[in-house]
Design a protein around this motif. Sequence first.
Motif, mmCIF file in Angstrom:
data_model
loop_
_atom_site.group_PDB
_atom_site.id
_atom_site.type_symbol
_atom_site.label_atom_id
_atom_site.label_comp_id
_atom_site.label_asym_id
_atom_site.label_seq_id
_atom_site.Cartn_x
_atom_site.Cartn_y
_atom_site.Cartn_z
ATOM 1 N N ASP A 54 0.838 -1.192 0.000
ATOM 2 C CA ASP A 54 0.000 0.000 0.000
ATOM 3 C C ASP A 54 0.876 1.247 0.000
ATOM 4 O O ASP A 54 1.254 1.772 1.045
ATOM 5 C CB ASP A 54 -0.909 -0.036 1.234
ATOM 6 N N MET A 55 1.215 1.751 -1.202
ATOM 7 C CA MET A 55 2.113 2.890 -1.313
ATOM 8 C C MET A 55 1.579 4.148 -0.635
ATOM 9 O O MET A 55 2.325 4.844 0.070
ATOM 10 C CB MET A 55 2.419 3.178 -2.782
ATOM 11 N N PRO A 56 0.289 4.496 -0.781
ATOM 12 C CA PRO A 56 -0.199 5.681 -0.064
ATOM 13 C C PRO A 56 0.017 5.586 1.442
ATOM 14 O O PRO A 56 0.425 6.557 2.087
ATOM 15 C CB PRO A 56 -1.693 5.703 -0.414
ATOM 16 N N ALA A 57 -0.234 4.409 2.005
ATOM 17 C CA ALA A 57 -0.039 4.243 3.444
ATOM 18 C C ALA A 57 1.437 4.356 3.817
ATOM 19 O O ALA A 57 1.787 4.960 4.839
ATOM 20 C CB ALA A 57 -0.597 2.901 3.902
ATOM 21 N N LEU A 58 2.312 3.786 3.005
ATOM 22 C CA LEU A 58 3.744 3.854 3.304
ATOM 23 C C LEU A 58 4.232 5.300 3.305
ATOM 24 O O LEU A 58 4.995 5.713 4.190
ATOM 25 C CB LEU A 58 4.532 3.035 2.276
ATOM 26 N N LEU A 59 3.788 6.082 2.326
ATOM 27 C CA LEU A 59 4.181 7.498 2.269
ATOM 28 C C LEU A 59 3.634 8.254 3.474
ATOM 29 O O LEU A 59 4.328 9.076 4.080
ATOM 30 C CB LEU A 59 3.665 8.129 0.973
ATOM 31 N N ALA A 60 2.390 7.970 3.817
ATOM 32 C CA ALA A 60 1.770 8.642 4.959
ATOM 33 C C ALA A 60 2.477 8.279 6.258
ATOM 34 O O ALA A 60 2.702 9.140 7.125
ATOM 35 C CB ALA A 60 0.286 8.278 5.036
ATOM 36 N N ILE A 61 2.860 7.016 6.400
ATOM 37 C CA ILE A 61 3.511 6.575 7.637
ATOM 38 C C ILE A 61 4.897 7.211 7.776
ATOM 39 O O ILE A 61 5.306 7.604 8.872
ATOM 40 C CB ILE A 61 3.588 5.042 7.675
ATOM 41 N N ARG A 62 5.619 7.330 6.683
ATOM 42 C CA ARG A 62 6.923 8.003 6.753
ATOM 43 C C ARG A 62 6.766 9.440 7.228
ATOM 44 O O ARG A 62 7.548 9.940 8.048
ATOM 45 C CB ARG A 62 7.601 7.965 5.382
ATOM 46 N N ALA A 63 5.748 10.119 6.690
ATOM 47 C CA ALA A 63 5.487 11.494 7.131
ATOM 48 C C ALA A 63 5.086 11.519 8.599
ATOM 49 O O ALA A 63 5.485 12.417 9.356
ATOM 50 C CB ALA A 63 4.387 12.119 6.268
ATOM 51 N N ALA A 64 4.288 10.524 9.012
ATOM 52 C CA ALA A 64 3.871 10.438 10.415
ATOM 53 C C ALA A 64 5.073 10.234 11.325
ATOM 54 O O ALA A 64 5.151 10.813 12.420
ATOM 55 C CB ALA A 64 2.870 9.297 10.580
ATOM 56 N N GLU A 65 6.021 9.412 10.902
ATOM 57 C CA GLU A 65 7.230 9.177 11.703
ATOM 58 C C GLU A 65 8.019 10.473 11.880
ATOM 59 O O GLU A 65 8.546 10.744 12.962
ATOM 60 C CB GLU A 65 8.089 8.106 11.040
ATOM 61 N N THR A 66 8.081 11.260 10.805
ATOM 62 C CA THR A 66 8.775 12.550 10.897
ATOM 63 C C THR A 66 8.075 13.467 11.883
ATOM 64 O O THR A 66 8.712 14.115 12.724
ATOM 65 C CB THR A 66 8.841 13.216 9.517
ATOM 66 N N ILE A 81 5.716 4.536 16.289
ATOM 67 C CA ILE A 81 4.795 4.422 15.163
ATOM 68 C C ILE A 81 4.866 2.987 14.655
ATOM 69 O O ILE A 81 5.932 2.508 14.270
ATOM 70 C CB ILE A 81 5.156 5.389 14.021
ATOM 71 N N GLU A 82 3.751 2.294 14.669
ATOM 72 C CA GLU A 82 3.702 0.915 14.198
ATOM 73 C C GLU A 82 2.867 0.832 12.923
ATOM 74 O O GLU A 82 1.933 1.607 12.733
ATOM 75 C CB GLU A 82 3.085 0.007 15.265
ATOM 76 N N ARG A 83 3.221 -0.120 12.094
ATOM 77 C CA ARG A 83 2.448 -0.360 10.873
ATOM 78 C C ARG A 83 2.002 -1.806 10.822
ATOM 79 O O ARG A 83 2.795 -2.715 11.044
ATOM 80 C CB ARG A 83 3.262 -0.041 9.625
ATOM 81 N N ILE A 84 0.732 -2.002 10.518
ATOM 82 C CA ILE A 84 0.184 -3.344 10.339
ATOM 83 C C ILE A 84 -0.325 -3.455 8.910
ATOM 84 O O ILE A 84 -1.118 -2.625 8.455
ATOM 85 C CB ILE A 84 -0.961 -3.622 11.326
ATOM 86 N N ALA A 85 0.129 -4.467 8.195
ATOM 87 C CA ALA A 85 -0.356 -4.740 6.840
ATOM 88 C C ALA A 85 -1.180 -6.023 6.879
ATOM 89 O O ALA A 85 -0.629 -7.103 7.087
ATOM 90 C CB ALA A 85 0.815 -4.898 5.871
ATOM 91 N N VAL A 290 1.561 12.331 2.009
ATOM 92 C CA VAL A 290 2.417 12.920 3.033
ATOM 93 C C VAL A 290 1.594 13.851 3.918
ATOM 94 O O VAL A 290 1.721 13.841 5.153
ATOM 95 C CB VAL A 290 3.594 13.667 2.385
ATOM 96 N N GLU A 291 0.731 14.625 3.291
ATOM 97 C CA GLU A 291 -0.124 15.527 4.052
ATOM 98 C C GLU A 291 -1.063 14.748 4.980
ATOM 99 O O GLU A 291 -1.304 15.132 6.130
ATOM 100 C CB GLU A 291 -0.934 16.408 3.094
ATOM 101 N N MET A 292 -1.588 13.624 4.476
ATOM 102 C CA MET A 292 -2.474 12.806 5.308
ATOM 103 C C MET A 292 -1.751 12.299 6.545
ATOM 104 O O MET A 292 -2.286 12.323 7.660
ATOM 105 C CB MET A 292 -3.026 11.631 4.497
#
Length: 327
Positions: A54-66, A81-85, A290-292
Amino acid sequence: MENARPYNGLMRRSAFLALALLVGLSSGCTKPRFRSGTPQDPIRYVFISRSDQDMPALLAIRAAETMAGEAATGANKMYRIERIAPVPATPEAQAAEVEKLIPSDPDGIVVMVNASPKLDAAIKKAVDKDIPVICMGADAPKSNRTAVCAPSDLAIGEELARQFLDAAKVRYGKVAILSTTPTGDDSMQARVRGADRHLRSSAPDLILLKPLYCEADSKKAAALIRKTVAETPDLKGLLLLGEWALAGKEAREALPDPKKVTTVAADISTDARELLRTGKLSRLVAPRCVEMGREAVKALEALRQETKFEFGAPIDTGYDVIYKDFA
């Protein structure tokens, strides 16, 4: 993004946030969450993507980590920050992951929404246990979710229709829309309304077929696409309303001949970009991931620290239009 046509829905976001923190509504409110933020007791936000690709989620999570890193530095606290796929990559699996998280009582859950009717009950269970849940990418209003970080669904639908007309250069023929379910998925229904409204006003001689409902299932989507193409010789366009539409190879392989049918999609996935590069898709209407991610963490931080939390309106994170040369 140069040469990408932006829709900026961010101007009112600050007002929405301020109103939310001051007002607070009766439904979906959650209690303050005061974990210490020490290494032994970190502030824990869990993101549930649609799939491991899920590329949108991966981009969003990176922004969230920042964002979490910035918050940690400013407050001298530790965040995790945890991610579940989910496996398999289905709405039912997402719902199961939400329910499995409830006993561990995270400080917040962020769900990249996939077919909201199948997530409503699980999200409501978490919110009822005073766990804030943020919907990301699309809304699930019937779930009692705490907030939503997503582009305007009505605007997404309108933009899909606008990009189809611009790419296809047609004003006659028929257009098909692939959606999830005929009832319950308010987010996709709003996109249908947006597309319908723009086509009626800008190309009244085009005929919009009844939406095709695939229940976010790739095999059903493929069958519906092939059936519609075979039975509609004057089909000129196909509008795909969400990332779920191209999540499976069956649907990707079923896309019609681009020389005959112009297909546009609301998507930013790696597969969608490849289809755009090869010409199978004409345009992508891409959520600003990223904004999300940034806004989701901002919302969770506000929720964690304030007394009343319910947002008065969605946080509109906007979108971009991506063309072949920039895929």
